[in-house]
Design a protein around this motif. Structure first.
Motif, PDB file in Angstrom:
ATOM      1  N   ALA A   1     -34.311  32.292  31.684  1.00  0.00           N
ATOM      2  CA  ALA A   1     -35.637  32.186  32.289  1.00  0.00           C
ATOM      3  C   ALA A   1     -35.692  30.960  33.198  1.00  0.00           C
ATOM      4  N   CYS A   2     -36.815  30.774  33.857  1.00  0.00           N
ATOM      5  CA  CYS A   2     -37.034  29.609  34.720  1.00  0.00           C
ATOM      6  C   CYS A   2     -38.273  28.840  34.242  1.00  0.00           C
ATOM      7  N   GLY A   3     -38.310  27.563  34.543  1.00  0.00           N
ATOM      8  CA  GLY A   3     -39.518  26.746  34.339  1.00  0.00           C
ATOM      9  C   GLY A   3     -40.024  26.799  32.913  1.00  0.00           C
ATOM     10  N   SER A   4     -41.321  26.954  32.790  1.00  0.00           N
ATOM     11  CA  SER A   4     -41.945  26.936  31.463  1.00  0.00           C
ATOM     12  C   SER A   4     -41.451  28.084  30.604  1.00  0.00           C
ATOM     13  N   ALA A   5     -41.135  29.218  31.233  1.00  0.00           N
ATOM     14  CA  ALA A   5     -40.635  30.360  30.460  1.00  0.00           C
ATOM     15  C   ALA A   5     -39.313  29.976  29.788  1.00  0.00           C
TER      16      ALA A   5
ATOM     17  N   ILE B   1     -34.948  38.088  28.675  1.00  0.00           N
ATOM     18  CA  ILE B   1     -35.401  37.484  29.931  1.00  0.00           C
ATOM     19  C   ILE B   1     -36.889  37.220  29.794  1.00  0.00           C
ATOM     20  N   VAL B   2     -37.273  35.957  29.976  1.00  0.00           N
ATOM     21  CA  VAL B   2     -38.669  35.594  29.762  1.00  0.00           C
ATOM     22  C   VAL B   2     -39.307  35.304  31.115  1.00  0.00           C
ATOM     23  N   SER B   3     -40.416  35.949  31.387  1.00  0.00           N
ATOM     24  CA  SER B   3     -41.067  35.687  32.671  1.00  0.00           C
ATOM     25  C   SER B   3     -42.527  36.118  32.611  1.00  0.00           C
ATOM     26  N   GLN B   4     -43.404  35.196  32.921  1.00  0.00           N
ATOM     27  CA  GLN B   4     -44.831  35.530  32.965  1.00  0.00           C
ATOM     28  C   GLN B   4     -45.057  36.583  34.032  1.00  0.00           C
ATOM     29  N   SER B   5     -44.594  36.319  35.244  1.00  0.00           N
ATOM     30  CA  SER B   5     -44.873  37.213  36.375  1.00  0.00           C
ATOM     31  C   SER B   5     -44.020  38.473  36.335  1.00  0.00           C
ATOM     32  N   GLY B   6     -42.840  38.366  35.743  1.00  0.00           N
ATOM     33  CA  GLY B   6     -41.901  39.488  35.778  1.00  0.00           C
ATOM     34  C   GLY B   6     -41.280  39.682  37.142  1.00  0.00           C
ATOM     35  N   GLU B   7     -41.453  38.716  38.035  1.00  0.00           N
ATOM     36  CA  GLU B   7     -40.946  38.868  39.397  1.00  0.00           C
ATOM     37  C   GLU B   7     -40.016  37.736  39.814  1.00  0.00           C
ATOM     38  N   THR B   8     -39.836  36.726  38.987  1.00  0.00           N
ATOM     39  CA  THR B   8     -39.049  35.570  39.399  1.00  0.00           C
ATOM     40  C   THR B   8     -37.640  36.014  39.810  1.00  0.00           C
ATOM     41  N   ALA B   9     -37.276  35.676  41.048  1.00  0.00           N
ATOM     42  CA  ALA B   9     -36.061  36.246  41.645  1.00  0.00           C
ATOM     43  C   ALA B   9     -34.810  35.907  40.826  1.00  0.00           C
TER      44      ALA B   9
ATOM     45  N   ALA C   1     -54.062  29.777  37.169  1.00  0.00           N
ATOM     46  CA  ALA C   1     -53.624  28.397  37.413  1.00  0.00           C
ATOM     47  C   ALA C   1     -52.111  28.406  37.607  1.00  0.00           C
ATOM     48  N   VAL C   2     -51.649  27.616  38.554  1.00  0.00           N
ATOM     49  CA  VAL C   2     -50.199  27.601  38.806  1.00  0.00           C
ATOM     50  C   VAL C   2     -49.453  27.075  37.579  1.00  0.00           C
ATOM     51  N   ALA C   3     -49.984  26.028  36.971  1.00  0.00           N
ATOM     52  CA  ALA C   3     -49.337  25.494  35.763  1.00  0.00           C
ATOM     53  C   ALA C   3     -49.651  26.438  34.604  1.00  0.00           C
ATOM     54  N   THR C   4     -48.634  26.999  34.026  1.00  0.00           N
ATOM     55  CA  THR C   4     -48.871  27.981  32.963  1.00  0.00           C
ATOM     56  C   THR C   4     -49.268  27.296  31.653  1.00  0.00           C
ATOM     57  N   THR C   5     -50.177  27.931  30.929  1.00  0.00           N
ATOM     58  CA  THR C   5     -50.549  27.428  29.598  1.00  0.00           C
ATOM     59  C   THR C   5     -50.552  28.616  28.630  1.00  0.00           C
TER      60      THR C   5
ATOM     61  N   VAL D   1     -48.060  32.646  24.810  1.00  0.00           N
ATOM     62  CA  VAL D   1     -47.736  33.994  24.321  1.00  0.00           C
ATOM     63  C   VAL D   1     -46.235  34.265  24.339  1.00  0.00           C
ATOM     64  N   GLN D   2     -45.518  33.535  25.182  1.00  0.00           N
ATOM     65  CA  GLN D   2     -44.055  33.677  25.146  1.00  0.00           C
ATOM     66  C   GLN D   2     -43.522  33.110  23.825  1.00  0.00           C
ATOM     67  N   VAL D   3     -44.067  31.964  23.424  1.00  0.00           N
ATOM     68  CA  VAL D   3     -43.663  31.396  22.129  1.00  0.00           C
ATOM     69  C   VAL D   3     -44.067  32.366  21.008  1.00  0.00           C
TER      70      VAL D   3
ATOM     71  N   LEU E   1     -46.032  23.799  44.961  1.00  0.00           N
ATOM     72  CA  LEU E   1     -45.657  24.818  43.967  1.00  0.00           C
ATOM     73  C   LEU E   1     -46.171  26.197  44.341  1.00  0.00           C
ATOM     74  N   ALA E   2     -45.628  27.173  43.678  1.00  0.00           N
ATOM     75  CA  ALA E   2     -46.178  28.533  43.740  1.00  0.00           C
ATOM     76  C   ALA E   2     -46.007  29.119  42.351  1.00  0.00           C
ATOM     77  N   LYS E   3     -46.857  30.056  42.020  1.00  0.00           N
ATOM     78  CA  LYS E   3     -46.820  30.565  40.649  1.00  0.00           C
ATOM     79  C   LYS E   3     -45.681  31.551  40.432  1.00  0.00           C
ATOM     80  N   SER E   4     -45.479  32.365  41.445  1.00  0.00           N
ATOM     81  CA  SER E   4     -44.489  33.410  41.262  1.00  0.00           C
ATOM     82  C   SER E   4     -43.392  33.176  42.291  1.00  0.00           C
ATOM     83  N   VAL E   5     -42.197  32.860  41.822  1.00  0.00           N
ATOM     84  CA  VAL E   5     -41.157  32.418  42.753  1.00  0.00           C
ATOM     85  C   VAL E   5     -40.187  33.565  43.001  1.00  0.00           C
ATOM     86  N   THR E   6     -40.416  34.271  44.097  1.00  0.00           N
ATOM     87  CA  THR E   6     -39.627  35.475  44.360  1.00  0.00           C
ATOM     88  C   THR E   6     -38.481  35.213  45.335  1.00  0.00           C
TER      89      THR E   6
HETATM   90  C1  G6P Z   1     -42.754  28.909  38.807  1.00  0.00           C
HETATM   91  C2  G6P Z   1     -44.032  28.446  38.146  1.00  0.00           C
HETATM   92  C3  G6P Z   1     -43.744  28.003  36.716  1.00  0.00           C
HETATM   93  C4  G6P Z   1     -43.088  29.128  35.949  1.00  0.00           C
HETATM   94  C5  G6P Z   1     -41.789  29.580  36.637  1.00  0.00           C
HETATM   95  C6  G6P Z   1     -41.248  30.851  36.020  1.00  0.00           C
HETATM   96  O1  G6P Z   1     -41.935  27.835  39.073  1.00  0.00           O
HETATM   97  O2  G6P Z   1     -44.613  27.386  38.891  1.00  0.00           O
HETATM   98  O3  G6P Z   1     -44.973  27.669  36.077  1.00  0.00           O
HETATM   99  O4  G6P Z   1     -42.795  28.701  34.653  1.00  0.00           O
HETATM  100  O5  G6P Z   1     -42.060  29.882  38.015  1.00  0.00           O
HETATM  101  O6  G6P Z   1     -42.168  31.892  36.264  1.00  0.00           O
HETATM  102  P1  G6P Z   1     -42.193  33.236  35.464  1.00  0.00           P
HETATM  103  O7  G6P Z   1     -43.236  34.062  36.155  1.00  0.00           O
HETATM  104  O8  G6P Z   1     -40.820  33.829  35.589  1.00  0.00           O
HETATM  105  O9  G6P Z   1     -42.547  32.923  34.060  1.00  0.00           O
END
Ligand code: G6P
Length: 609
Positions: free
Chosen positions: A299-303, A345-353, A397-401, A406-408, A602-607
């Motif tokens: 995963a990336c970032g907080s995920a 694979i952990v991802s809030q957006s499900g789109e992180t490239a 919010a861009v910063a995930t909480t 819910v991932q945890v 920053l951006a929330k969904s990094v594609t």
């Molecule tokens: C970006 C967001 C982070 C997030 C990361 C992974 O960098 O700013 O907050 O944790 O992407 O995103 P995802 O959608 O894959 O959980």
């Protein structure tokens, strides 16, 4: 990463585009623009800045009503944030908005320059606009032109295109970046994210990878390369507009922190059947899980940070070895995958490239892949062998909480499930664990909210700091890593998280008189060891805030400030501690006057990779 939205129909498209872009701002917010069909011409308005800047410009210029328009809010990749690099990009034939990256744009640009094309921006997107223009001039058919252009473009994209001589029509295509189609009472919509369309409709279709959509005021069609039509698969959502609004909270981040108890419960409780974890509704059979001899969490970032907690939980309860990998590194680290490997694979957006690319790599090499995903129908959810959806609702919010929470939660369930299957915990122990999770965790988070005033006082002591350290051991280290990221991303204070025992191997040289240190101890197991590490810091002048479990033995004797977590059952302290750290980051950022929901760069969904 870049939000796009389009509408064609019987109503004025401009306010719809502006409304949609406003919701999509979390995908990127350094420049913004729209293009509209007007009497056989395309009129474009764009500028550096946010949607409000575009709204002002539209008013100043008395932008006329139109029944067909596309819009874009940008997170810059190729070409810095500026009026000129803002989307839409226009040629003599069309206007286009793009989310993604065209990797071979340099070669294509060189070829087009040779043909005499004059570029005005530094973007890869303008190159794509010209490639499609050239094909359209040759083929005179938008669908054929787009499909043949795609053969020349490599990279990821979601495009929406208006052709000058096709009034009222939007053409769109995707590869690697999401697009959602929708129909409303007054026309057809297309956007990069469902949330942009919630004010207008509740019926959507996720455009599949590589597909082309043709949207007019009367129809939304998916057209294959041979010109035949593909039936869109329409789905209704129960997501509400309120889910994408602040509902009285000053910021989305605070609202989303407060949504955590409910989101946790929504994620966990439907998967507990007869007192035991049950993933049959998610298409994850016990046999598949039983096969897992090792697990990669990618995963990336907080995920990825949620994955660090997952490692502790799975190894502690189920005794299966877990490796947590940063998705952008995964493919290049020669991971040792075989058919006994479970890849999560952990991802809030499900789109992180990078996460998507790692998933594809894992599948190719024979792993069983499972997503922990929040956005229904997203690319990773569709491509993984199975998906455990987390039910946090839209996170703005861009910063995930709540997304992290819910991932945890999902990892708690997975660890409980695996320990039942492996027999490392007895059935009764797993039952007790499951009932404790449902009963205690939401309550623990709820009760942490009552510490908010105390946290505001703590923030007053921290907000002028330039550097800050988080320390903890075991799972408390994993929590510290996320707490530190929260603070960095929204308050811009430099901070680092260290395994408490590791600080002395170099970094302790940075601790001087008054350096703030946030130490975390959520259980008795490692308390004394953490206390020793706190003493190492305070004897060098550190100002220590100690976030500790409720029954901790005399933490006041060790730290300058103590934040005792609510008295709740075991396993609940970790998300209580995280809630406290989220609130600390939030209050510090408030005091520093930061743009909490839209942090810089920053951006929330990094594609893009
Ligand atoms: C970006 C967001 C982070 C997030 C990361 C992974 O960098 O700013 O907050 O944790 O992407 O995103 P995802 O959608 O894959 O959980």
């Amino acid at each position: 990463m870049c939000g796009i939205v389009g509408f064609t129909g019987s109503a004025n498209a401009v306010p719809k585009i502006v409304k949609g872009l406003k919701v999509l701002e979390y995908r990127g917010y350094d420049s913004v623009g729209l293009a509209a069909q007007l009497n056989g011409e395309i009129k474009t308005l764009k500028c550096k800045g946010r949607v409000d800047a575009l709204r002002d410009k539209l008013e100043q210029e008395h932008f006329p009503a139109t029944d067909c328009a596309i819009g874009h809010t940008r997170w810059a990749t190729h070409g810095g944030p500026s009026d000129i690099n803002a989307h839409p990009h226009s040629t003599d034939t069309l206007a286009l908005v793009h989310n993604g990256i065209i990797e071979n744009y340099r070669e294509l640009k060189a070829q087009l320059l040779e043909k005499g094309v004059k570029f005005v921006s530094e973007t890869d997107s303008e190159v794509a606009a010209w490639v499609i223009t050239e094909e359209y001039k040759a083929q005179k058919d938008p669908i054929k032109a787009i499909y043949s252009s795609l053969k020349k473009l490599s990279g990821s994209y979601a495009f929406e295109i208006l052709f000058k001589d096709r009034p009222g029509e939007i053409f769109a295509v995707r590869q690697g970046s999401p697009l959602i189609l929708a129909t409303g009472v007054d026309g057809g919509y297309i956007a990069s994210d469902m949330t942009a369309l919630l004010p207008f409709t509740d019926t959507f279709c996720f455009l599949r990878e590589g597909a082309l959509a043709h949207v007019t005021k009367d129809s939304v069609q998916i057209v294959k390369e041979d010109g035949t039509l593909e039936e869109p698969v329409w789905q209704k959502t129960d997501m509400t507009v309120e889910a994408a609004e602040k509902c009285g909270y000053p910021h989305f981040m605070l609202k989303e922190i407060h949504e955590q108890p409910n989101a946790f419960l929504k994620t966990v409780s439907p998967r507990i059947k007869n007192g035991l974890p049950d993933f049959s509704g998610d298409g994850v059979s016990d046999d598949l899980l039983r096969r897992a001899k090792k697990i990669y969490i990618v995963a990336c970032g907080s995920a990825m940070h949620a994955g660090l907690c997952g490692k502790y939980l799975i190894e502690h309860w189920a005794k299966i070895p877990v490796t947590v990998e940063i998705a952008s590194e995964f493919r290049y680290n020669d991971p040792l995958i075989d058919s006994d490997t479970l890849m999560i694979i952990v991802s809030q957006s499900g789109e992180t490239a990078d996460s998507l690319a790692a998933l594809r790599y894992g599948k190719e090499h024979g792993a069983f892949t499972m997503g922990i995903i929040n956005v229904v129908g997203s690319s990773i959810a569709r491509e993984a062998d199975a998906t455990l959806y987390t039910y946090a609702g839209p996170e703005i919010a861009v910063a995930t909480t709540k997304g992290y929470c819910v991932q945890v939660a999902a990892f708690m369930l997975i660890a409980a499930k695996l320990s039942a299957l492996c027999g490392t915990l007895s059935e009764n122990e797993v039952r007790t664990l499951c009932s404790e999770l449902c009963r205690d965790v939401p309550k623990a988070i709820e009760e942490t909210f009552s510490l908010h005033d105390e946290i505001k006082e703590i923030a007053k002591k921290l907000y002028q700091s330039e550097n800050l350290f988080y320390i903890g051991r075991g799972i408390d280290y994993a929590l510290g890593v996320e707490g530190s990221l929260k603070l960095k991303e929204i308050s811009y204070i430099h901070s680092e998280a260290y395994a408490a025992g590791e600080l002395k191997h170099g970094t302790i040289s940075l601790i001087t008189e008054g350096t703030p240190v946030i130490a975390v101890a959520t259980s008795a197991r490692l308390y004394d060891k953490t206390v020793s590490n706190i003493r190492e810091c305070s004897s060098r002048g550190a100002n220590v805030l100690f976030i500790c479990y409720n029954d901790a033995h005399q933490p006041e004797n060790v730290a300058d400030t103590v934040l005792r977590l609510p008295k709740v059952g075991r396993h609940a302290e970790m998300l209580a501690a995280m809630t406290a750290m989220q609130l600390i980051a939030y209050e510090v950022a408030v005091l520093r006057g930061c743009d909490i929901d839209r942090p810089r760069n920053l951006a929330k969904s990094v594609t893009v990779e």
